[in-house]
Design a protein around this motif. Structure first.
Motif, PDB file in Angstrom:
ATOM      1  N   ASP A 116       1.079  -1.363  -0.092  1.00  0.00           N
ATOM      2  CA  ASP A 116       0.050   0.056  -0.061  1.00  0.00           C
ATOM      3  C   ASP A 116       0.929   1.484  -0.183  1.00  0.00           C
ATOM      4  N   ALA A 117       1.809   1.126   0.600  1.00  0.00           N
ATOM      5  CA  ALA A 117       2.811   2.363   0.836  1.00  0.00           C
ATOM      6  C   ALA A 117       3.405   2.902  -0.409  1.00  0.00           C
ATOM      7  N   TRP A 118       3.864   1.858  -1.361  1.00  0.00           N
ATOM      8  CA  TRP A 118       4.464   2.077  -2.626  1.00  0.00           C
ATOM      9  C   TRP A 118       3.398   1.914  -3.673  1.00  0.00           C
ATOM     10  N   ILE A 119       2.832   0.830  -3.953  1.00  0.00           N
ATOM     11  CA  ILE A 119       2.120   0.562  -5.088  1.00  0.00           C
ATOM     12  C   ILE A 119       0.610   1.396  -4.911  1.00  0.00           C
ATOM     13  N   GLY A 120       0.190   1.178  -4.016  1.00  0.00           N
ATOM     14  CA  GLY A 120      -0.983   1.938  -3.736  1.00  0.00           C
ATOM     15  C   GLY A 120      -1.213   3.316  -3.763  1.00  0.00           C
ATOM     16  N   PHE A 121       0.069   3.861  -3.306  1.00  0.00           N
ATOM     17  CA  PHE A 121       0.170   5.387  -3.094  1.00  0.00           C
ATOM     18  C   PHE A 121       0.275   5.591  -4.705  1.00  0.00           C
ATOM     19  N   THR A 122       1.131   5.034  -5.496  1.00  0.00           N
ATOM     20  CA  THR A 122       1.366   5.468  -6.718  1.00  0.00           C
ATOM     21  C   THR A 122       0.590   5.043  -7.957  1.00  0.00           C
ATOM     22  N   ARG A 123      -0.441   4.138  -7.614  1.00  0.00           N
ATOM     23  CA  ARG A 123      -1.835   4.030  -8.554  1.00  0.00           C
ATOM     24  C   ARG A 123      -2.225   5.090  -8.984  1.00  0.00           C
ATOM     25  N   PRO A 124      -2.784   6.133  -8.344  1.00  0.00           N
ATOM     26  CA  PRO A 124      -3.246   7.339  -8.818  1.00  0.00           C
ATOM     27  C   PRO A 124      -2.590   8.119  -9.770  1.00  0.00           C
ATOM     28  N   ALA A 125      -1.378   8.195  -9.518  1.00  0.00           N
ATOM     29  CA  ALA A 125      -0.196   8.845 -10.519  1.00  0.00           C
ATOM     30  C   ALA A 125      -0.087   8.028 -11.696  1.00  0.00           C
ATOM     31  N   ALA A 126      -0.005   6.840 -11.685  1.00  0.00           N
ATOM     32  CA  ALA A 126       0.046   6.043 -12.716  1.00  0.00           C
ATOM     33  C   ALA A 126      -1.108   6.468 -13.933  1.00  0.00           C
ATOM     34  N   LYS A 127      -2.516   6.392 -13.461  1.00  0.00           N
ATOM     35  CA  LYS A 127      -3.488   6.621 -14.025  1.00  0.00           C
ATOM     36  C   LYS A 127      -3.491   8.095 -14.775  1.00  0.00           C
ATOM     37  N   ALA A 128      -2.964   9.094 -13.864  1.00  0.00           N
ATOM     38  CA  ALA A 128      -2.793  10.352 -14.357  1.00  0.00           C
ATOM     39  C   ALA A 128      -1.891  10.935 -15.373  1.00  0.00           C
ATOM     40  N   LEU A 129      -0.557   9.953 -15.137  1.00  0.00           N
ATOM     41  CA  LEU A 129       0.458   9.973 -16.167  1.00  0.00           C
ATOM     42  C   LEU A 129      -0.031   9.577 -17.417  1.00  0.00           C
ATOM     43  N   ALA A 130      -0.871   8.711 -17.551  1.00  0.00           N
ATOM     44  CA  ALA A 130      -1.314   8.002 -18.957  1.00  0.00           C
ATOM     45  C   ALA A 130      -2.281   9.177 -19.482  1.00  0.00           C
ATOM     46  N   ALA A 131      -3.344   9.408 -18.589  1.00  0.00           N
ATOM     47  CA  ALA A 131      -4.449  10.422 -19.079  1.00  0.00           C
ATOM     48  C   ALA A 131      -4.017  11.757 -19.424  1.00  0.00           C
ATOM     49  N   HIS A 132      -2.806  12.174 -19.052  1.00  0.00           N
ATOM     50  CA  HIS A 132      -2.237  13.426 -19.485  1.00  0.00           C
ATOM     51  C   HIS A 132      -1.093  13.281 -20.500  1.00  0.00           C
ATOM     52  N   GLY A 133      -0.845  12.105 -20.920  1.00  0.00           N
ATOM     53  CA  GLY A 133       0.213  11.994 -21.977  1.00  0.00           C
ATOM     54  C   GLY A 133       1.770  12.490 -21.252  1.00  0.00           C
ATOM     55  N   VAL A 134       1.799  12.285 -20.243  1.00  0.00           N
ATOM     56  CA  VAL A 134       3.172  12.739 -19.585  1.00  0.00           C
ATOM     57  C   VAL A 134       4.345  11.962 -20.293  1.00  0.00           C
ATOM     58  N   GLY A 135       5.324  12.571 -20.735  1.00  0.00           N
ATOM     59  CA  GLY A 135       6.389  11.995 -21.672  1.00  0.00           C
ATOM     60  C   GLY A 135       7.559  10.931 -20.820  1.00  0.00           C
ATOM     61  N   HIS A 136       7.744  11.697 -19.837  1.00  0.00           N
ATOM     62  CA  HIS A 136       9.082  11.189 -18.876  1.00  0.00           C
ATOM     63  C   HIS A 136       8.719  11.243 -17.531  1.00  0.00           C
ATOM     64  N   VAL A 137       9.305  10.100 -16.932  1.00  0.00           N
ATOM     65  CA  VAL A 137       9.319  10.087 -15.246  1.00  0.00           C
ATOM     66  C   VAL A 137      10.488   9.679 -15.038  1.00  0.00           C
ATOM     67  N   VAL A 138      10.993  10.247 -13.937  1.00  0.00           N
ATOM     68  CA  VAL A 138      12.209   9.812 -13.117  1.00  0.00           C
ATOM     69  C   VAL A 138      11.801   9.490 -11.743  1.00  0.00           C
ATOM     70  N   GLY A 139      11.866   8.174 -11.265  1.00  0.00           N
ATOM     71  CA  GLY A 139      11.701   7.703  -9.939  1.00  0.00           C
ATOM     72  C   GLY A 139      12.735   7.490  -9.231  1.00  0.00           C
ATOM     73  N   VAL A 140      12.563   7.382  -7.784  1.00  0.00           N
ATOM     74  CA  VAL A 140      13.601   7.153  -7.007  1.00  0.00           C
ATOM     75  C   VAL A 140      13.157   5.732  -6.263  1.00  0.00           C
ATOM     76  N   SER A 141      14.070   4.720  -6.418  1.00  0.00           N
ATOM     77  CA  SER A 141      13.823   3.301  -6.446  1.00  0.00           C
ATOM     78  C   SER A 141      15.100   2.690  -5.701  1.00  0.00           C
ATOM     79  N   ALA A 142      15.138   1.478  -5.960  1.00  0.00           N
ATOM     80  CA  ALA A 142      16.420   0.887  -5.207  1.00  0.00           C
ATOM     81  C   ALA A 142      17.193  -0.097  -5.884  1.00  0.00           C
ATOM     82  N   LEU A 143      18.331  -0.477  -5.367  1.00  0.00           N
ATOM     83  CA  LEU A 143      19.143  -1.442  -6.062  1.00  0.00           C
ATOM     84  C   LEU A 143      18.560  -2.973  -5.815  1.00  0.00           C
ATOM     85  N   GLY A 144      18.750  -3.644  -6.790  1.00  0.00           N
ATOM     86  CA  GLY A 144      18.372  -5.069  -6.339  1.00  0.00           C
ATOM     87  C   GLY A 144      17.878  -5.857  -7.549  1.00  0.00           C
TER      88      GLY A 144
END
Length: 297
Positions: A85-113
């Protein structure tokens, strides 16, 4: 238009400073999503468009991503939730908005592994990698900044270092890892956000200049602070008990424990250091500039 999430956090504030310096010359406008605009630096006043609210809120990201060309995405961990919920649930609304608005590029902070055997059972890291997959699946050009643990995590130990000369973690004293400064992560993000000639999806490792163990950190802190500092390893059971005692969600605590176990099994050791993956900030420099004032103030 570049949208910056978490602009007052450890990484975001460094990124915002960099973009305020360089974005105007590149013809870029800046927009930030922030819960409390009063926490923005004075240098940002009148120079950035502000969308107030949480970037986990569907209405907020829908408003913030309209007309955006690029987004810096950082999830602020919420220990009251499960890792999913903390990562995927939090990000799900943004994923929908990125697609809806046709945003071209995203840089995310993630982890090695990714691709390293412990990654599938690495708790918070596993959740972060799943977040990357969610964002990459929206059709944007996506780059995950694959980070190890931060030097800045030691700031949580400043009082213990000052009062007892001790810092703790749950990994072996000789387990080396490519720890990194948050300023170097921000620099990597700024470069990708300003030069958007890249396409597709992938990860960009951001490593410190050398691999360091807790014993190495203790030696360098002793040298830089001018007082003895030693490392005490905490067992995973002790870590779990402490965190649950502080009221964290038990599933989130298990995610931390699983992440610590995976790091001790070499989770962060799967990427070769190259000039392109290495930040400039040494631990010695970080101690002198950041930790020393925090400990000796």
């Amino acid at each position: 238009m570049i949208v910056i999430t978490a602009p007052t956090g450890n990484i975001g504030r460094h990124l915002l400073t960099r973009l305020l310096e360089s974005a105007p010359a590149a013809g870029e406008k800046l927009r930030v999503i922030v819960r409390d605009a009063a926490r923005l630096p004075d240098a940002a006043r009148g120079r950035v468009e502000v969308v107030t609210g949480s970037h986990g809120d569907a209405a907020v990201v829908d408003r913030a991503f309209e007309g955006a060309d690029a987004v810096f995405w950082l999830v602020p961990p919420d220990a009251s939730l499960t890792p999913e919920d903390a990562w995927i649930g939090f990000t799900r609304p943004a994923a929908k908005a990125l697609a809806a608005h046709g945003v071209g590029h995203v840089v995310g902070v993630s982890a090695l592994g990714r691709g390293t055997p412990p990654a599938g059972r690495a708790g918070l890291v596993t959740a972060s990698l799943a977040m990357d997959d969610l964002l990459a699946g929206t059709g944007v050009a996506y780059r995950a900044l694959a980070c190890p643990s931060f030097f800045e995590n030691l700031l949580e130990e400043a009082a213990s270092i000052r009062d007892k000369g001790v810092f703790t973690d749950a990994v072996d004293a000789d387990r080396k890892a490519p720890l990194v400064a948050v300023a170097d992560i921000a620099a990597a993000a700024a470069g990708l956000l300003l030069d958007r000639s890249w396409t597709g999806t992938g990860s960009v490792p951001v490593l410190g200049p050398q691999d360091l163990s807790p014993d190495d950190l203790a030696r360098i802190m002793t040298e830089q602070l001018g007082r003895p500092v030693r490392y005490e390893r905490q067992s995973l059971d002790e870590l779990r008990t402490d965190l649950v005692g502080h009221g964290l969600d038990e599933a989130f605590v298990q995610g931390i424990v699983d992440m610590k176990r995976a790091k001790n099994e070499g989770l962060d050791a799967g990427v070769a250091r190259t000039p392109d993956t290495t930040g400039p900030t040494t631990f010695e420099h970080w101690c002198a500039q950041v930790l020393r004032p925090a400990v000796l103030s």
